[in-house]
Write a protein that holds these residues in place. Structure first.
Motif, PDB file in Angstrom:
ATOM      1  N   ASN A  31       0.804  -1.225   0.000  1.00  0.00           N
ATOM      2  CA  ASN A  31       0.000   0.000   0.000  1.00  0.00           C
ATOM      3  C   ASN A  31       0.837   1.275   0.000  1.00  0.00           C
ATOM      4  OD1 ASN A  31      -2.593  -0.815  -0.300  1.00  0.00           O
ATOM      5  ND2 ASN A  31      -2.970  -1.099   1.893  1.00  0.00           N
ATOM      6  N   LEU A  32       1.782   1.343  -0.926  1.00  0.00           N
ATOM      7  CA  LEU A  32       2.509   2.603  -1.099  1.00  0.00           C
ATOM      8  C   LEU A  32       1.731   3.454  -2.097  1.00  0.00           C
ATOM      9  CD1 LEU A  32       6.140   1.215  -1.291  1.00  0.00           C
ATOM     10  CD2 LEU A  32       5.042   2.353   0.635  1.00  0.00           C
ATOM     11  N   ILE A  33       1.930   4.760  -2.030  1.00  0.00           N
ATOM     12  CA  ILE A  33       1.235   5.664  -2.957  1.00  0.00           C
ATOM     13  C   ILE A  33       2.110   5.848  -4.188  1.00  0.00           C
ATOM     14  CG2 ILE A  33       0.301   7.983  -3.264  1.00  0.00           C
ATOM     15  CD1 ILE A  33      -0.170   7.999  -0.196  1.00  0.00           C
ATOM     16  N   ASP A  64       2.012   7.732  -6.781  1.00  0.00           N
ATOM     17  CA  ASP A  64       2.322   9.081  -7.267  1.00  0.00           C
ATOM     18  C   ASP A  64       3.487   9.715  -6.521  1.00  0.00           C
ATOM     19  OD1 ASP A  64       0.323   8.948  -9.041  1.00  0.00           O
ATOM     20  OD2 ASP A  64      -1.091  10.206  -7.926  1.00  0.00           O
ATOM     21  N   LEU A  65       3.753   9.201  -5.335  1.00  0.00           N
ATOM     22  CA  LEU A  65       4.771   9.851  -4.507  1.00  0.00           C
ATOM     23  C   LEU A  65       6.091   9.099  -4.587  1.00  0.00           C
ATOM     24  CD1 LEU A  65       2.758  10.649  -1.245  1.00  0.00           C
ATOM     25  CD2 LEU A  65       3.189  12.122  -3.199  1.00  0.00           C
ATOM     26  N   ASP A  82       8.716  10.681  -0.075  1.00  0.00           N
ATOM     27  CA  ASP A  82       7.425  11.270   0.281  1.00  0.00           C
ATOM     28  C   ASP A  82       6.489  10.236   0.889  1.00  0.00           C
ATOM     29  OD1 ASP A  82       8.015  13.828  -0.349  1.00  0.00           O
ATOM     30  OD2 ASP A  82       7.127  13.816  -2.356  1.00  0.00           O
ATOM     31  N   ALA A 136       7.223   9.860   4.401  1.00  0.00           N
ATOM     32  CA  ALA A 136       6.928  11.061   5.189  1.00  0.00           C
ATOM     33  C   ALA A 136       5.437  11.349   5.345  1.00  0.00           C
ATOM     34  CB  ALA A 136       7.618  12.258   4.545  1.00  0.00           C
ATOM     35  N   VAL A 137       4.569  10.479   4.792  1.00  0.00           N
ATOM     36  CA  VAL A 137       3.129  10.775   4.855  1.00  0.00           C
ATOM     37  C   VAL A 137       2.623  11.028   6.287  1.00  0.00           C
ATOM     38  CG1 VAL A 137       0.828   9.794   4.484  1.00  0.00           C
ATOM     39  CG2 VAL A 137       2.500   9.769   2.640  1.00  0.00           C
ATOM     40  N   GLY A 174       3.910  14.348   7.507  1.00  0.00           N
ATOM     41  CA  GLY A 174       3.260  15.499   6.874  1.00  0.00           C
ATOM     42  C   GLY A 174       1.934  15.803   7.531  1.00  0.00           C
ATOM     43  N   ARG A 197       7.690   3.757   6.540  1.00  0.00           N
ATOM     44  CA  ARG A 197       6.583   4.708   6.678  1.00  0.00           C
ATOM     45  C   ARG A 197       5.865   4.472   8.004  1.00  0.00           C
ATOM     46  NH1 ARG A 197       1.907   4.172   2.459  1.00  0.00           N
ATOM     47  NH2 ARG A 197       1.689   2.188   3.540  1.00  0.00           N
TER      48      ARG A 197
END
Ligand SMILES: Nc1ncnc2c1ncn2[C@@H]1O[C@H](COP(=O)(O)OP(=O)(O)OP(=O)(O)O)[C@@H](O)[C@H]1O
Ligand SMILES: [Mg+2]
Lengths: 221, 375
Positions: free
Chosen positions: A93-95, A97-98, A102, A105-106, A109, A154
């Motif tokens: 479940n990584l994003i 687009d990032l 990043d 760092a979710v 953030g 993460r």
């Protein structure tokens, strides 16, 4: 630190109530490495999701550090999710687009950390695993093992007190499984409380305590 | 709520989705510019109509030059003016606009010298009138007014009068007024467009007949060098109205269609985008984001994209208004840039933004974290 009392969960499917968890009592102490074992469909993920505040039990009480979770607002639960517990999924479940950095760092953030600090923190985590050169890459360009390690970074980026992992090695080959499990073991040795779900007995051997779920209740401890 | 990161994520979403973002911006731009253009036409037409309806003097003498006309003749002499005044029973408002542009002491002074038939205004024939606020040096004024005439501050009752210089109204207070008797001193500076004879239709006795008499008198005395016609701008506009209104309505409904398409198109685009990003939002929620933070991110993205479209659309709308002449407006009516168009546009865009944000955030709110991650 984690205390479950008579946790039940049922789903309504086509007007028929299906009991998945039928009264779970469980205590996890600071520094534990607990493994939840059980056959497919027995409710392991359901239990872990409740522990990670991603789902709510139908009845029963969940105490975290002495506080009853049922009394927390959604906002407070979000706060707990990003500061006190990390969650690792089977499919990473990584994003997409990032960048890797990043992604790590979710939680930072959403907790309001400044960009510079976020990057420093993410880089220091990556360098611990010798993966600094992946920082600017996107998750699709990483191997499964690398992706899962990024996902673990993460989960721990905000220094949570405990880590929940739902079959973290389920999609990995033997070699990567060992790398990931070693990482979890190391985190545990540094003091991190870990609850891991698996149906693989070999994987369960890394844990200090094994719990078996059968027919919606804990079979033996 | 912590906002900084939401801005960061919103902009990185726009960046990673740049093509779709640009397409949505283009959609907003086209819709808005068409809307601005048509609204400007509509409001300009309305303003023009109101302006013409409210004009005190609603009959004008129109003088047009025949191609065969030689330069040396003037369209109307002082004698003609007296005759016109006579024929219209002293109800005509007659003036000649002689624009001045005079260099003096390293500065250029620009003002209107206006020769007026004093008889209708009850003024003293041996005097020129001015308003000191005009800020033109006395020396300059003395150099343009006729010799042997003295300059006097104009009575307050006169200041509210206006002359029409073809495009806009100029207040008397910005003019130097001299008696029409001196017009022949300025023959070289008078153009046919500068000669104005105006009536108030209500005051003109025996209107139809008088108009015909004046027109034929002028044609006869000037040997066909000029054409003379007494027109009513209000009535003239009315005769164009049907065709013009229809054209404007066509554009207006086209632009409203565009706006609807923009609104619906954007709504569906963001809904589709939400479906596509559902998993990513779910992951953020699992990692500790609050739904309000995600809602804020979504709002920023929608607002930024719409604002860019709004800006580009407004600029394009202004360009179209000033540069694009589809031949819709009758005569020489200018399409103005009307603030009302922009006000309406803001309301429309604001409504669209609000609807989009509410619909997408509603979807976000009704989804469970786990179901979002699973998709
Ligand atoms: N949202 C839901 N609606 C209805 N039934 C559900 C839902 N989520 C889970 N279930 C059911 O609850 C049971 C337990 O699911 P769960 O995912 O916890 O199993 P699991 O032990 O993690 O299995 P696996 O090892 O295959 O991952 C399953 O029978 C599943 O069909
Ligand atoms: Mg499972």
């Amino acid at each position: 630190m984690i205390k479950l009392h008579d946790i039940r969960k049922n789903y309504r499917v086509d007007n028929v109530s299906v009991d998945v968890l039928k009264g779970i009592d469980l205590e996890v102490e600071q520094g534990d490495f607990v493994c939840i074992l059980g056959t497919s469909g027995c409710g392991k993920s359901t239990l872990l999701n409740i522990l990670g505040l991603l789902d709510e039990p139908s009845s029963g009480n969940y105490y975290l550090n002495g506080y009853n979770i049922a009394e927390k607002t959604n906002k407070e639960k979000a706060f707990i999710r990003r500061t006190e517990c990390g969650f690792v999924f089977q499919n990473y479940n990584l994003i997409t687009d990032l960048t890797v950095m990043d992604n790590i760092a979710v939680p930072l953030g959403y907790d309001g950390m400044k960009k510079k600090e976020r990057e420093i923190r993410a880089m220091s985590l990556l360098s611990k695993l010798g993966m600094e050169d992946l920082a600017k890459k996107h998750p699709n360009h990483l191997s499964g093992g690398e992706q899962q390690r990024v996902a673990i970074l993460r989960a721990i980026s905000n220094n949570p007190k405990f880590l929940l992992a739902d079959e973290p090695t389920g999609n990995l080959d033997n070699e990567n499984t060992i790398v990931v499990l070693d990482l979890l073991k190391e985190l545990n040795l540094e003091g991190m409380t870990i609850v891991m779900v698996t149906h693989d007995l070999e994987v369960a051997k890394y844990a200090s305590r094994i719990i078996r779920i059968e027919d919606g209740i804990i079979a033996n401890i | 709520m912590k906002c900084g990161y939401s801005f960061y994520r919103a902009f990185s979403r726009i960046r990673s989705n740049i093509l779709i973002s640009i397409l949505i911006v283009a959609q907003v731009t086209i819709g808005i510019s068409a809307f601005i253009y048509s609204s400007n036409l509509l409001f300009s037409m309305k303003e023009e109509t109101e302006y013409r309806e409210n004009q005190v003097r609603d009959l004008l003498l129109e003088i047009t030059v025949d191609d065969s006309q030689t330069r040396s003749t003037i369209p109307i002499t002082l004698g003609d003016l007296y005759e016109i005044q006579n024929l219209s029973n002293d109800t005509a408002f007659i003036y000649i606009d002689i624009p001045q542009f005079i260099p003096y002491d390293d500065t250029f002074y620009e003002f209107h010298l206006v020769a007026i038939d004093y008889s209708a205004l009850d003024l003293n024939n041996s005097q020129a009138y001015w308003e000191p606020e005009i800020s033109v040096p006395q020396e300059v004024l003395n150099s343009v007014i006729p010799k042997g005439i003295s300059l006097k501050v104009m009575p307050k009752t006169l200041e509210t009068n206006v002359i029409n210089n073809g495009e806009k109204e100029v207040a008397f207070s910005e003019c130097i007024i001299i008696p029409i008797e001196y017009m022949e001193d300025y023959i070289a500076e008078i153009s046919s467009a500068g000669i104005h004879v105006e009536w108030s239709a209500d005051l003109l006795p025996n209107k139809e007949l008088t108009i015909r008499k004046i027109e034929s008198y002028l044609s006869n005395t000037h040997n066909g060098g000029f054409r003379y016609r007494i027109i009513s701008p209000e009535v003239e506009l009315d005769s164009f109205r049907f065709k013009t209104d229809r054209s404007i309505k066509t554009i207006e409904s086209g632009s409203i269609l565009f706006i609807c398409m923009y609104c619906i198109g954007q709504l569906s685009a963001f809904q589709v985008m939400f479906e596509r990003r559902k998993r990513s939002y779910g992951i953020c929620l699992a990692a500790g984001a609050e739904k309000s933070q995600l809602g804020f991110e979504i709002s920023i993205e929608i607002i930024v994209i719409n604002s860019v479209g709004l800006l580009l659309g407004s600029v394009l709308g202004i360009v179209a208004t000033t540069k694009l002449d589809l031949g819709i407006m009758p005569g020489d009516i200018l399409t103005r840039i009307c603030p009302q168009s922009f006000l309406l546009e803001l309301v429309l865009v604001f409504a669209t933004i609000l609807i989009t944000i509410i619909s997408v955030c509603n979807r976000l709110g009704s989804n469970h974290v786990l179901s979002m991650i699973r998709d």
